[in-house]
Design an enzyme around this catalytic site. Structure first.
Site, PDB file in Angstrom:
ATOM      1  N   ARG A 215       0.233  -8.824  13.573  1.00 39.35           N
ATOM      2  CA  ARG A 215      -0.351  -7.824  12.664  1.00 39.35           C
ATOM      3  C   ARG A 215      -1.224  -8.492  11.606  1.00 39.35           C
ATOM      4  O   ARG A 215      -2.275  -7.968  11.231  1.00 39.35           O
ATOM      5  CB  ARG A 215       0.772  -7.004  12.004  1.00 39.35           C
TER       6      ARG A 215
ATOM      7  N   ARG B  93      -9.080   0.710   9.120  1.00 38.41           N
ATOM      8  CA  ARG B  93      -8.627  -0.640   9.463  1.00 38.41           C
ATOM      9  C   ARG B  93      -9.688  -1.407  10.253  1.00 38.41           C
ATOM     10  O   ARG B  93      -9.482  -2.582  10.560  1.00 38.41           O
ATOM     11  CB  ARG B  93      -7.375  -0.534  10.332  1.00 38.41           C
TER      12      ARG B  93
ATOM     13  N   ARG C  42      12.032  -1.834  10.434  1.00 39.30           N
ATOM     14  CA  ARG C  42      10.996  -1.276  11.308  1.00 39.30           C
ATOM     15  C   ARG C  42      10.857  -2.138  12.550  1.00 39.30           C
ATOM     16  O   ARG C  42      10.931  -3.359  12.462  1.00 39.30           O
ATOM     17  CB  ARG C  42       9.648  -1.268  10.550  1.00 39.30           C
TER      18      ARG C  42
ATOM     19  N   ARG D 119      11.781  -6.311   4.657  1.00 41.39           N
ATOM     20  CA  ARG D 119      11.666  -4.860   4.430  1.00 41.39           C
ATOM     21  C   ARG D 119      12.725  -4.065   5.199  1.00 41.39           C
ATOM     22  O   ARG D 119      12.922  -4.279   6.390  1.00 41.39           O
ATOM     23  CB  ARG D 119      10.259  -4.417   4.857  1.00 41.39           C
TER      24      ARG D 119
ATOM     25  N   LYS E 174       0.828  -1.211   0.000  1.00 44.65           N
ATOM     26  CA  LYS E 174       0.000   0.000   0.000  1.00 44.65           C
ATOM     27  C   LYS E 174       0.866   1.266   0.000  1.00 44.65           C
ATOM     28  O   LYS E 174       0.641   2.178  -0.786  1.00 44.65           O
ATOM     29  CB  LYS E 174      -0.935   0.028   1.223  1.00 44.65           C
TER      30      LYS E 174
HETATM   31  P1  AMP Z   1       1.261   0.630   9.055  1.00 46.55           P
HETATM   32  O1  AMP Z   1       2.463   1.464   8.793  1.00 46.55           O
HETATM   33  O2  AMP Z   1       0.072   1.050   8.252  1.00 46.55           O
HETATM   34  O3  AMP Z   1       1.536  -0.854   8.937  1.00 46.55           O
HETATM   35  O4  AMP Z   1       0.860   0.878  10.588  1.00 46.55           O
HETATM   36  C1  AMP Z   1       1.758   0.585  11.643  1.00 46.55           C
HETATM   37  C2  AMP Z   1       0.985   0.468  12.953  1.00 46.55           C
HETATM   38  O5  AMP Z   1       0.345   1.711  13.253  1.00 46.55           O
HETATM   39  C3  AMP Z   1      -0.135  -0.562  12.979  1.00 46.55           C
HETATM   40  O6  AMP Z   1       0.339  -1.875  13.248  1.00 46.55           O
HETATM   41  C4  AMP Z   1      -1.014  -0.015  14.092  1.00 46.55           C
HETATM   42  O7  AMP Z   1      -0.457  -0.278  15.361  1.00 46.55           O
HETATM   43  C5  AMP Z   1      -0.929   1.495  13.863  1.00 46.55           C
HETATM   44  N1  AMP Z   1      -1.981   1.967  12.923  1.00 46.55           N
HETATM   45  C6  AMP Z   1      -1.794   2.473  11.665  1.00 46.55           C
HETATM   46  N2  AMP Z   1      -2.958   2.802  11.089  1.00 46.55           N
HETATM   47  C7  AMP Z   1      -3.923   2.482  11.986  1.00 46.55           C
HETATM   48  C8  AMP Z   1      -5.335   2.554  11.980  1.00 46.55           C
HETATM   49  N3  AMP Z   1      -6.010   3.002  10.912  1.00 46.55           N
HETATM   50  N4  AMP Z   1      -5.998   2.137  13.095  1.00 46.55           N
HETATM   51  C9  AMP Z   1      -5.340   1.676  14.180  1.00 46.55           C
HETATM   52  N5  AMP Z   1      -4.011   1.554  14.253  1.00 46.55           N
HETATM   53  C10 AMP Z   1      -3.291   1.955  13.175  1.00 46.55           C
END
Ligand code: AMP
Length: 213
Positions: free
Chosen positions: A171, A88, A160, A127, A13
């Protein structure tokens, strides 16, 4: 163009959102990136978010909604945006709908980026980000030259914190339980387009452009 990129962690994404942003001149709005910025700034809120993110769990809906409503009311989002990592949960999708109704700018489409489980795992465990350039790389998929370009220039390949195997497993489980129902949510509303998100970045990008018409 107002779109949601939907897909499991590692489905690409962020990578595709960045390409689309550069091409179409509309912002990528990534709740993950915004939360990581909050963590890096060391605020009390950031510290709280960090423990949730390190575990691979979700930050509460109302917190993310606050971040998103502030971001979408910025002038640069007036002509469109690419939502990456939001919504999400079904609650977030309903909140988004209400917010966009208020702004008078309904969503055009939600694009589901479909990737096989084994590939997701490789993308996530491999990654890395170059500490010098911020370029996203992958120890399984990037060429030796690309990886060397970073390290020979004195950069480090940073992983990360939530890309370790234990957190990745959680996740993906959190995705299955909370986010996968959104596929149905958008399908029922006639807003869902699915693309095959396996292959090279450019191949996937071509499919994305085609899906967006
Ligand atoms: P991402 O970079 O999109 O994989 O997000 C990393 C982390 O941020 C996720 O594993 C969640 O802990 C938090 N996070 C990101 N977007 C959301 C969301 N829309 N709702 C809740 N937690 C989020």
């Amino acid at each position: 163009m107002r779109i949601v990129l939907l897909g499991a962690p590692g489905s690409g994404k962020g990578t595709q959102a960045k390409k689309l942003m550069a091409d179409k001149n509309i912002p990528q709005v990534s709740t993950g990136d915004m939360l990581r910025e909050a963590v890096a700034s060391g605020t009390r809120f950031g510290l709280k978010a960090k423990s949730v993110m390190d575990a691979g769990d979700l930050v509460p809906d109302e917190v993310v909604l606050g971040i998103i409503s502030e971001r979408l009311s910025q002038p640069d989002a007036a002509d469109g945006f690419i939502l990456d990592g939001f919504p999400r949960t079904t609650q977030q999708a309903m909140d988004l709908r209400e917010l966009l109704d208020q702004l008078g700018t309904p969503l055009d489409t939600a694009v589901l980026m479909d990737v096989d489980f084994d590939i997701l795992m490789k993308r996530l465990t491999g990654r890395r980000t170059c500490s010098l350039t911020g370029k996203l790389l992958n120890v399984h998929f990037s060429s030796r030259d690309e990886l060397d370009e970073c390290t020979k220039a004195g950069g480090e390949l940073i992983q990360r914190e939530d890309d370790n195997e234990e957190t990745i497993a959680n996740r993906l489980e959190v995705y299955r339980e909370n986010t996968e129902p959104l596929i149905d949510y958008y399908a029922k509303r006639g807003k869902l387009t699915t693309i095959n998100a396996e292959g090279t970045i450019d191949e996937v990008y071509d499919r994305l452009l085609e899906a967006l018409g």
